[in-house]
Design a protein around this motif. Structure first.
Motif, short mmCIF file in Angstrom:
data_model
loop_
_atom_site.label_atom_id
_atom_site.label_comp_id
_atom_site.label_asym_id
_atom_site.label_seq_id
_atom_site.Cartn_x
_atom_site.Cartn_y
_atom_site.Cartn_z
N PHE A 155 0.85 -1.20 0.00
CA PHE A 155 0.00 0.00 0.00
C PHE A 155 0.88 1.24 0.00
O PHE A 155 1.81 1.35 0.79
N LEU A 198 -6.60 6.02 3.16
CA LEU A 198 -6.74 5.22 1.94
C LEU A 198 -8.14 5.44 1.43
O LEU A 198 -9.05 5.81 2.19
N ASN A 214 -8.74 1.12 -2.35
CA ASN A 214 -7.74 0.32 -1.64
C ASN A 214 -8.36 -0.77 -0.78
O ASN A 214 -7.67 -1.63 -0.26
#
Length: 433
Positions: free
Chosen positions: A43, A50, A54
RNA sequence: GGGCGAGUACCCAAGUGGCCAACGGGGGCAGACUGUAAAUCUGCUGGCAUAGCCUUCGGGGGUUCGAAUCCCUCCUCGCCCA
């Protein structure tokens, strides 16, 4: 709790439409069904949160965990200092290491809260800054760079498009990104026994670079190493719009940027066409449960049971059940307009979702509603404010406001707030002290 | 440098001396219907002290009782010639 026997969860990913490219489909199935494996996904710390996109790889890690494998979250504290050119048309601005560290720290709780709720072996979180920042340049060139062919690297889409574009070249720094990501896989393979990497479909090139590097590295030591990679398809919407965007911007996974209420509403508002796919991707419901739900939904689409179930499940997965119930209660109150009957605590929670402003109690009695609408931004001019009132689109504490209405202290709920609403969705809380 | 054409409200676009706060479309907002949807229908879409007044049609100046509309000038953009 006892870890379940490891199983091959690829068929599950398949019916959930979560599987796109696989380096070796049969080999990987075999791999998963013959032992407990370590599987990771990376990530990027490009922001202090996020987005909902994601969530897909996070859900996939959760599926791995549920299937009895070890899920490893790789946070790009090191690669984030470089910047992945994949999917970017322009060179990125480098971020300072303080910024990247801050982003990593801010993102961490997201993984904790989603993966923490899932049954299975405990997940681990690693940060590639821990090893990448210790590498020496010479070491990288000798041990890693030797395994990469520039000819091949230049074939990569993200690199090729930038090479052909005279406006936007690519720096050596971003060009090297792939090597670092491949090295991550090698490092995790050697150090932690990780054998599988996955990511979004734009990551396939980087993932294959990793499996190749591991194979070549082993070969130089007259050894063999088999690792695997796969990707998830990009989530799309039936109407062609970009997934994860609302009028007010991207949907984030932390409450400070997208409240549980807004998150719940996002799912609740998805279209009939999309909800089927989203139930598969963003909940852990079984195939039977989803199909039963779909059948019910088809009978009475107006009830939107599918959307409601999705919203409940998805909000619970990210924010927990307590937050979900609160978000649901808030939505119910705000859309029915029935807020006058709520008790003080509930009211405060519900109205926490809404923009607010402070006012002086001394000016309350007899204040013109028209002026108040302008002060709160619900109307931009007196003319418009009058129009809204005449149309019957303004309500005070859920009761429609009639023309010529002025404010009075009897309007105060629990002695301190008055909630104004224009149209169906525009709320504003005025607090009086 | 020369010639032609264009600049109108959030966007497109009509208007070419008074009936123009400016047609129409898009977008936006609201109402009805509905599923917190789509489609459809209706209203609104410069401001205000609302049957009246004020500010607006690229900028400035002028003609006129009166200009987005005519004249001068400047600016910007497009096309053609050098």
């Amino acid at each position: 709790m006892p870890a379940p026997d490891p199983t091959d969860f690829l068929p599950e990913l398949e019916w959930r439409n979560l599987l796109k490219d696989v380096t070796d489909r049969e080999g990987l199935s075999e791999h998963f069904s013959t032992g407990r494996r370590r599987i990771y996904s990376g990530f990027d710390p490009t922001a202090d949160s996020l987005t909902i996109g994601n969530l897909v790889p996070i859900m996939m890690l959760a599926h791995a965990k549920r299937a009895g494998h070890d899920a490893v979250v790789l946070m790009g504290g090191g690669t984030g200092l470089i910047g992945d050119p994949s999917g970017k048309s322009a060179e990125r601005q480098l971020q300072t290491s303080e910024t990247v560290e801050r982003h990593v720290a801010a993102q961490k709780p997201i993984f904790q809260s989603v993966l923490g709720q899932v049954d299975g072996p405990a997940h681990t979180i690693v940060n590639n800054a821990d090893w990448l920042t210790k590498l020496s340049y010479i070491e990288v060139l000798r041990d890693v760079g030797k395994h990469f062919s520039v000819n091949v690297m230049m074939q990569k889409d993200s690199v090729k498009s930038r090479l052909q574009d005279r406006e936007q070249g690519i720096s050596y720094t971003e060009f090297s990104y792939m090597i670092l990501q491949a090295y991550d896989f090698l490092h995790l393979y050697r150090d932690a026994g990780v054998t599988v990497q996955f990511g979004g479909s734009d990551q396939y090139g980087n993932i294959v670079a990793g499996t190749d590097l591991i194979r070549r590295d082993a070969f130089t030591r007259h050894d063999e190493a088999e690792t695997y990679g796969f990707t998830a398809p990009l989530i799309t919407k039936a109407d062609g719009g970009k997934f994860g965007k609302t009028e007010s911007g991207a949907v984030w996974l932390t409450a400070d940027r997208t409240s549980p209420y807004a998150y719940y509403q996002f799912w609740l508002n998805c279209s009939d066409e999309d909800v089927k796919n989203f139930l598969r991707v963003f909940t852990f419901m079984t195939k039977d449960e989803i199909e039963t739900l779909e059948a019910e939904h088809a009978k009475a689409p107006g009830k939107r049971e599918a959307q409601r179930t999705l919203a409940r499940a998805a909000t619970t997965i990210l924010h927990g059940e307590a937050e979900m119930l609160q978000a649901e209660a808030a939505g119910k109150a705000l859309f029915s307009g029935d807020i006058a009957s709520l008790n003080e605590t509930t009211l405060r929670e519900v109205l926490g979702e809404v923009p607010s402003s402070e006012h002086s109690k001394a000016s309350l009695e007899g204040a013109d509603l028209i002026d108040l609408l302008i002060e709160t931004g619900l109307a931009t001019s007196k003319r418009e404010a009058r129009e809204f009132i005449a149309n019957g689109s303004v309500s005070i504490n859920g009761a429609k406001a009639e023309e010529g209405r002025t404010m009075r202290s009897a309007d105060l709920l629990h002695g301190s707030v008055i909630a104004l609403r224009r149209g169906k969705k525009a709320w504003h809380v005025t607090r009086w002290a």
